[in-house]
Design an enzyme around this catalytic site. Structure first.
Site, PDB file in Angstrom:
ATOM      1  CE  LYS A  38     -15.075  57.020 -91.768  1.00 23.67           C
ATOM      2  NZ  LYS A  38     -16.043  57.810 -90.960  1.00 23.67           N
ATOM      3  CE1 TYR A 270      -8.374  24.014 -84.990  1.00 25.56           C
ATOM      4  CE2 TYR A 270      -8.872  26.217 -85.811  1.00 25.56           C
ATOM      5  CZ  TYR A 270      -7.966  25.189 -85.586  1.00 25.56           C
ATOM      6  OH  TYR A 270      -6.660  25.354 -85.953  1.00 25.56           O
TER       7      TYR A 270
HETATM    8  C1  LIG Z   1     -17.080  58.237 -91.847  1.00 23.52           C
HETATM    9  C2  LIG Z   1     -17.591  59.610 -91.864  1.00 23.52           C
HETATM   10  C3  LIG Z   1     -18.305  60.092 -92.966  1.00 23.52           C
HETATM   11  C4  LIG Z   1     -18.746  59.217 -94.115  1.00 23.52           C
HETATM   12  O1  LIG Z   1     -19.862  58.463 -93.705  1.00 23.52           O
HETATM   13  P1  LIG Z   1     -20.601  57.492 -94.729  1.00 23.52           P
HETATM   14  O2  LIG Z   1     -21.816  57.050 -94.011  1.00 23.52           O
HETATM   15  O3  LIG Z   1     -19.639  56.376 -94.986  1.00 23.52           O
HETATM   16  O4  LIG Z   1     -20.871  58.292 -95.930  1.00 23.52           O
HETATM   17  C5  LIG Z   1     -18.654  61.425 -92.986  1.00 23.52           C
HETATM   18  N1  LIG Z   1     -18.330  62.233 -91.960  1.00 23.52           N
HETATM   19  C6  LIG Z   1     -17.665  61.798 -90.867  1.00 23.52           C
HETATM   20  C7  LIG Z   1     -17.357  62.729 -89.760  1.00 23.52           C
HETATM   21  C8  LIG Z   1     -17.283  60.470 -90.778  1.00 23.52           C
HETATM   22  O5  LIG Z   1     -16.641  60.042 -89.687  1.00 23.52           O
END
Ligand SMILES: *Cc1c(COP(=O)(O)O)cnc(C)c1O
Length: 384
Positions: A38, A270
Site C-alpha cells: 500500500k 528561515y
Molecule cells: C499496513 C497494514 C499491514 C502491514 O503492517 P506492517 O506493520 O507494516 O507489517 C497489515 N495489515 C493491514 C490491515 C495494514 O493496514
C-alpha cells in the site's frame, strides 16, 4: 551512470527486498506471505517492489485502496491480491473483474460487492474482516454473526466466495502488551463462529510485521508483512532489523548544492533558528519538506556529510536545508546521505523517526514523488 538524478534520489535495493521477503517466509514457515505494498510500497514504488516480492515467494500482495490493487493489475500482476479500504460506491465491479480479493467489514460493503458480482456475472472473492480490538476498521463482534450469515447466504446463491477471515492488531509492536492475547482470543472465537456457520476460508490471518517477527501463534495461514519487507523494524521494542536478518531497502541521497564559508554569528535559514557559533562552512542539502523531509527535523534531523553525522542547522524549508560542517571540507556535488541501511555510517530511517518524534514507517512513506526512485538489484531475467 548518466541517468542518475543529481539533486536527490531514493535508491531502492530490490535484492535487499527479496532477501527480506525470504527471511520473513523463514520466520513464518507454516504460513503464506502477503507483501503489503500500500501507499506505493511505503514510498518505495509499488510495481517494482511487488514484482520483487513475488520473485521471492510472496504468494499474496496487499493494498489499502482498490485503486492501488487495480494499478498492480494494470501493471501485469496476476497473483492473489487483497485490498481492504473501501468506501460506498467504490470500484467493486472493476476489482471483482480483475480477480482482486475484496475485504468487507460491514453489511453495506457485502451488499455492494454482491450487487457488483451480479452485474458482471462473476463470483466475488471476499474476505470478512473482524474488529477484534483495534477499534479501527473491521466488523464488531456483535455484528459478526449477521455479516457471516449474510456472506454464507451469498455463497449459496453463487455471488461470493469467502476466501478469508481476518483481523488486525493494535499493539503488536509492543511485545507482551495485554491487548495482543485478548485480540487473539476474540479472533479465535469469531473464526469458530464463522466456521460453525459454514464458512470454509482459504486463509485466516491477523499477523502484521511485528506479530510475524515475535508471535508465532498469530501466524495462522497467512502473514501480512509491510514494514519488514522494506527492511525496517516495526519499533525499537521489537528489535533491530539485523536481529531478524532484515536490511533497509531505501537509501535517500542528495548532492550538495552549495558549500560556503561564513563568519560567526551568521543566521541560517528561515527564522534564523541557527546562528553559526564561529567562522564555519555551511553546506546546502537540496531537499526539503516538499520532498518529504519532515519540517519537524529542523535543528534535529541527522545526515551524513563529509564522513560525519551532521544535524539539520535551523529550519527545513520546502526545497532545502543547511548543515554546518564546522572545520570540515566538502564540495558542491558531494553526497549527503539522509538515511539508509546504516552500514556506511549513515543514519537510518529509525534515527530520523527518533529525531522527529515519529515512526520509521512515516519517514520512508512520506518521501514524495519529486524524489526519483532509482532501482538497484533487479533480478536477472525479468526484462527490466
Ligand atoms: C499496513 C497494514 C499491514 C502491514 O503492517 P506492517 O506493520 O507494516 O507489517 C497489515 N495489515 C493491514 C490491515 C495494514 O493496514
Amino acid at each position: 551512470m548518466n541517468e542518475t538524478p543529481m539533486r536527490a534520489r531514493a535508491v531502492v535495493d530490490l535484492a535487499a527486498l527479496r532477501a527480506n521477503v525470504r527471511a520473513l517466509r523463514a520466520a513464518a514457515p507454516g504460513a503464506e506471505l502477503m507483501a503489503v505494498v500500500k501507499s506505493d510500497a511505503y514510498g518505495h514504488g509499488a510495481v517494482p517492489c511487488a514484482r520483487a516480492a513475488r520473485e521471492a515467494g510472496a504468494s499474496w500482495l496487499g493494498t489499502a485502496t482498490p485503486e492501488e490493487a487495480l494499478a498492480l493489475r494494470a501493471a501485469g500482476d496476476t497473483g492473489r491480491l487483497l485490498c481492504w479500504l473501501w468506501t460506498p460506491g467504490g470500484p467493486w465491479r472493476e476489482a471483482i473483474e480483475a480477480d482482486v480479493d475484496v475485504s468487507l467489514s460491514a453489511m453495506w460493503a457485502l451488499r455492494e460487492a454482491v450487487a457488483a458480482a451480479r452485474e458482471c456475472g462473476r463470483t466475488a472473492r471476499v474476505q470478512l474482516k473482524a474488529d477484534t480490538g483495534l477499534g479501527r476498521n473491521g466488523c464488531p463482534p456483535a455484528d459478526w454473526p449477521e455479516l457471516v450469515a449474510a456472506a454464507r447466504a451469498a455463497e449459496a446463491e453463487g455471488t461470493v466466495t469467502v476466501t478469508g477471515l481476518w483481523s488486525h492488531f493494535a499493539c503488536a509492536d509492543e511485545p507482551g502488551h495485554p491487548s495482543i492475547a485478548a485480540q487473539l482470543k476474540v479472533f479465535r472465537t469469531l473464526l469458530a463462529q464463522a466456521e460453525q456457520a459454514g464458512l470454509r476460508p482459504e486463509v485466516r490471518h491477523i499477523a502484521n510485521s511485528p506479530a510475524t517477527l515475535t508471535l508465532p501463534e498469530s501466524h495462522f495461514d497467512l502473514v501480512r508483512t509491510g514494514i519488514a519487507v522494506y527492511g525496517i523494524s516495526p519499533s525499537p521494542e521489537v528489535g533491530h532489523p539485523g536481529d531478524f536478518g532484515l536490511r533497509p531497502v531505501m537509501t535517500l541521497v542528495a548532492s550538495l548544492a552549495s558549500v560556503k564559508r561564513v563568519p560567526g554569528g551568521h543566521g541560517v535559514s528561515y527564522g534564523h533558528r541557527y546562528i553559526t557559533p564561529g567562522p564555519t562552512t555551511l553546506a546546502l542539502v537540496p531537499v526539503g519538506y516538499a520532498d518529504g523531509v519532515p519540517r519537524h527535523a529542523s535543528g534535529t534531523g541527522p545526515v551524513l556529510v563529509a564522513g560525519k553525522w551532521r544535524t539539520v542547522a535551523g529550519t527545513v524549508a520546502m526545497d532545502q536545508f543547511v548543515v554546518d560542517l564546522g572545520g570540515d571540507a566538502a564540495a558542491p556535488g558531494d553526497e549527503a546521505v539522509l538515511f539508509g541501511p546504516g552500514d556506511r555510517g549513515e543514519p537510518t530511517a529509525e534515527d530520523w523517526a527518533r529525531a522527529v518524534g515519529s515512526i520509521a514507517y512515516e519517514i520512508v512513506t512520506r518521501i514524495s514523488a519529486r524524489v526519483p526512485r532509482v532501482y538497484v538489484g533487479r533480478a536477472e531475467g525479468t526484462g527490466n
